[in-house]
Scaffold this active site. Sequence first.
Site, PDB file in Angstrom:
ATOM      1  CB  ALA A 169     -15.631  -6.304   0.247  1.00  0.00           C
TER       2      ALA A 169
ATOM      3  NE  ARG B  65     -19.450   4.622  11.907  1.00  0.00           N
ATOM      4  CZ  ARG B  65     -19.574   4.590  13.557  1.00  0.00           C
ATOM      5  NH1 ARG B  65     -18.731   3.410  14.654  1.00  0.00           N
ATOM      6  NH2 ARG B  65     -19.901   5.629  14.901  1.00  0.00           N
TER       7      ARG B  65
ATOM      8  N   GLY C 160      11.909  -8.764  -2.833  1.00  0.00           N
ATOM      9  CA  GLY C 160      13.339  -8.119  -2.727  1.00  0.00           C
ATOM     10  C   GLY C 160      14.693  -8.885  -2.362  1.00  0.00           C
TER      11      GLY C 160
ATOM     12  N   GLY D  45      -0.032  -5.102   1.278  1.00  0.00           N
ATOM     13  CA  GLY D  45       0.061  -6.049  -0.195  1.00  0.00           C
ATOM     14  C   GLY D  45       1.462  -4.644  -1.417  1.00  0.00           C
ATOM     15  NE  ARG D  46       7.171  -4.671   0.014  1.00  0.00           N
ATOM     16  CZ  ARG D  46       7.301  -3.626   0.798  1.00  0.00           C
ATOM     17  NH1 ARG D  46       7.656  -2.891   0.281  1.00  0.00           N
ATOM     18  NH2 ARG D  46       8.173  -4.189   1.437  1.00  0.00           N
TER      19      ARG D  46
ATOM     20  CD  GLN E 143      -3.140  -6.540   5.928  1.00  0.00           C
ATOM     21  OE1 GLN E 143      -3.619  -6.462   5.432  1.00  0.00           O
ATOM     22  NE2 GLN E 143      -3.494  -5.478   7.130  1.00  0.00           N
TER      23      GLN E 143
ATOM     24  CG  ASP F  68       2.937  -8.220  -0.269  1.00  0.00           C
ATOM     25  OD1 ASP F  68       2.504  -7.873   0.723  1.00  0.00           O
ATOM     26  OD2 ASP F  68       4.627  -7.263  -0.360  1.00  0.00           O
TER      27      ASP F  68
ATOM     28  CG  HIS G 291       3.102  -5.386  10.763  1.00  0.00           C
ATOM     29  ND1 HIS G 291       2.481  -3.187  10.734  1.00  0.00           N
ATOM     30  CD2 HIS G 291       4.127  -4.883  10.308  1.00  0.00           C
ATOM     31  CE1 HIS G 291       4.628  -2.608  10.335  1.00  0.00           C
ATOM     32  NE2 HIS G 291       4.756  -3.837   9.654  1.00  0.00           N
TER      33      HIS G 291
HETATM   34  O1  F6P Z   1       5.668  -6.715   1.865  1.00  0.00           O
HETATM   35  C1  F6P Z   1       5.482  -7.084   2.833  1.00  0.00           C
HETATM   36  C2  F6P Z   1       4.302  -5.855   4.031  1.00  0.00           C
HETATM   37  O2  F6P Z   1       4.034  -5.931   5.138  1.00  0.00           O
HETATM   38  C3  F6P Z   1       4.054  -4.686   2.618  1.00  0.00           C
HETATM   39  O3  F6P Z   1       2.207  -5.437   2.735  1.00  0.00           O
HETATM   40  C4  F6P Z   1       3.550  -4.002   3.217  1.00  0.00           C
HETATM   41  O4  F6P Z   1       3.782  -2.750   3.010  1.00  0.00           O
HETATM   42  C5  F6P Z   1       5.304  -4.297   4.150  1.00  0.00           C
HETATM   43  O5  F6P Z   1       5.616  -5.420   3.871  1.00  0.00           O
HETATM   44  C6  F6P Z   1       5.253  -3.219   5.143  1.00  0.00           C
HETATM   45  O6  F6P Z   1       6.463  -3.109   6.222  1.00  0.00           O
HETATM   46  P1  F6P Z   1       7.253  -2.899   7.375  1.00  0.00           P
HETATM   47  O7  F6P Z   1       6.853  -3.915   8.499  1.00  0.00           O
HETATM   48  O8  F6P Z   1       8.439  -2.918   7.090  1.00  0.00           O
HETATM   49  O9  F6P Z   1       6.353  -1.139   7.880  1.00  0.00           O
END
Ligand code: F6P
Length: 357
Positions: free
Chosen positions: A198, A174, A114, A182-183, A266, A139, A264
Amino acid sequence: MKNIGIITTGGDCSGINATIQRIVTGARIRGWRVFGIIDGMDGLENGNIIEINTNNFPVEAMHLAGSMLQNGNPYKNNFEKAIRNNKLKQFNSQLKKTLHQLGFDALILIGGNGSLSLAWATRDIYSDLQLICIPKTIDMDIPMTDSTIGFNTAVQQLTNYCDQLLMTARSHHRWFVVQAMGRDCGRLALYSGIAVGATAILIPEIKFTTEDLIKHIQTSGSDYGVVLVSEGISLRGHSGQPADMISRELNKANISNRPVFPEHFQRGGSTTASDRMLASGMAACALNAIENNETYVMTAVIDGKCKTVSLSDVISSGKMMPDPNIDCLQISNSYIQPDDLLLQTAINMGIYIGNVK
Ligand code: F6P
């Protein structure tokens, strides 16, 4: 002597501080001064800057996640807010004015999909100086580069997270349905899913059916494991979080499971050596680009080499689609292609990933 500005925008990730630290170190040996813009575009609008050097941005900062410069407060000024309030023109002209007053020779923008798209759409702001972009995103959805800062650490974080689940999964017979970020791009889920072993990986780029998924789990020879689900997948007739949707389907088939959301986590974590090496390569490439009087370029890794590519090519290549959050702009993408070798690797390991030929 040159004066360089650095701005970090968009979502954070691990590796941003390593990139800034390497720029500062590389600038020092060139006798250049470096200024960090605090809080992204809001800081740029208000001229909120600090001079950074190897004393206040030392080498120990290399492993830290996030951005020490901070990427912006969502309640303060940024492009999205200016667009929403119909004040984009005023915002852009204030940014341009401040940049002119600051008198930088170059601005290094560390941003994701973006941010790069916005930088290109509002490129007039940077016409008095050199604009050099460095791609960062967990991502890994930016065209024309094989690597982005932060992706490798995010893969490591998600892999660690899944590793921690496996013994409790085994103890309770389980399954854990883990939702990856990753959008619309499944790369983070695919890489971590392979790394963790996995049983199934569901990504937006590949069609799958819950019937096939259930059959695969029931015939996997195991009664526990990880199903990695990319946040971008959708399932006909369902709404809500993808991991919840899949979990409900597994419940219907009496497959004991829990949906979990690393969220987050990640984006955090100590920056991996691989991301620090990438940060070093991209920082060096950005400094060389400034020396070579380049502008409107992005640093990229292509066939193992760090080089610059034109920002206009980045934006126009790949599939373009409107960003639903910023309706007048576009984001580009470079998602998993059907011939990606990792898909074949997953299939060879008996991982269900959907219908791949
Ligand atoms: O683009 C990075 C990212 O972590 C995406 O993987 C995730 O969908 C989005 O940002 C989460 O954004 P926010 O921190 O605004 O919730």
